[in-house]
Design an enzyme around this catalytic site. Sequence first.
Site, short mmCIF file in Angstrom:
data_model
loop_
_atom_site.label_atom_id
_atom_site.label_comp_id
_atom_site.label_asym_id
_atom_site.label_seq_id
_atom_site.Cartn_x
_atom_site.Cartn_y
_atom_site.Cartn_z
N LYS A 86 41.61 47.62 49.02
CA LYS A 86 42.46 47.16 47.92
C LYS A 86 43.41 46.07 48.43
CE LYS A 86 44.16 50.36 45.11
NZ LYS A 86 44.92 51.63 44.79
C1 E4P Z 1 47.23 52.89 41.78
O1 E4P Z 1 47.02 52.42 42.90
C2 E4P Z 1 48.53 53.52 41.51
O2 E4P Z 1 48.66 54.67 42.34
C3 E4P Z 1 48.74 54.05 40.17
O3 E4P Z 1 47.69 53.89 39.31
C4 E4P Z 1 50.07 53.70 39.63
O4 E4P Z 1 50.38 54.75 38.79
P1 E4P Z 1 51.82 55.03 38.24
O5 E4P Z 1 52.16 53.95 37.29
O6 E4P Z 1 51.69 56.35 37.55
O7 E4P Z 1 52.76 55.05 39.42
#
Ligand code: E4P
Length: 217
Positions: A86
């Site tokens: 990522k």
């Molecule tokens: C993805 O990498 C994140 O962990 C996630 O989707 C963000 O989620 P949140 O908005 O609930 O923190």
Amino acid sequence: MRLYLDSADLSNLLPLLETGVFYGVTTNPLVLRESRVPLSSLGNFAKAVLAQGAKEVYFQTWGEKPQELLERGRKLAHLDERVVVKLPATREGLSAAAGLHKEGIKICITAVYTPFQVLLASAVGAAYVAPYLGRINDSGRDGYAIVSKMAQALAHTKSSTEILAASIRSSADLVTLAQDGIRCITFPTRIAERLFAEPMTLEATQAFEQAAQEVAK
Ligand code: E4P
């Protein structure tokens, strides 16, 4: 449909992966910190979830310069061929992503909030692009409409980049996204647990079980 678990907590992840319902596991540095998983143990973490049936595991590279993001991303990718790296949708992240893609490494452009960012992800050859649905909604915009627009842009340009919807807040989000053609969604294990706890299904199953035990006598 590919459902992913967004967590680094093995005690929650492993029993859920065992069900065979989930395609993979996504993480980011916040998720790793929350579960106290040090970067030095990512190899073991990957082994554990892959052995339990995950077909992909996502690790996020870090650094301020494209070269740092690229070198760390390369190391993450070399942990296992099923690792997806990522990178954030920044200038540096996209630049490193382009380099990793050239090396044949599978990448996901993350922290995506705006439709044009999916075009950038597609342009660098990302396998996935991760819009943050819940956070877009939190910012006062219509996250569902925005993610749908992103999906249409990718479909109409015949892009091979797939949306991996993230920042999911409820099981209802999954269906709304699927109605818009989103096939890949990642969400926390607490939401995953709720998918197996539909009260009427549990009640019906209990009645079946009781009847089955009586007719088995
Ligand atoms: C993805 O990498 C994140 O962990 C996630 O989707 C963000 O989620 P949140 O908005 O609930 O923190």
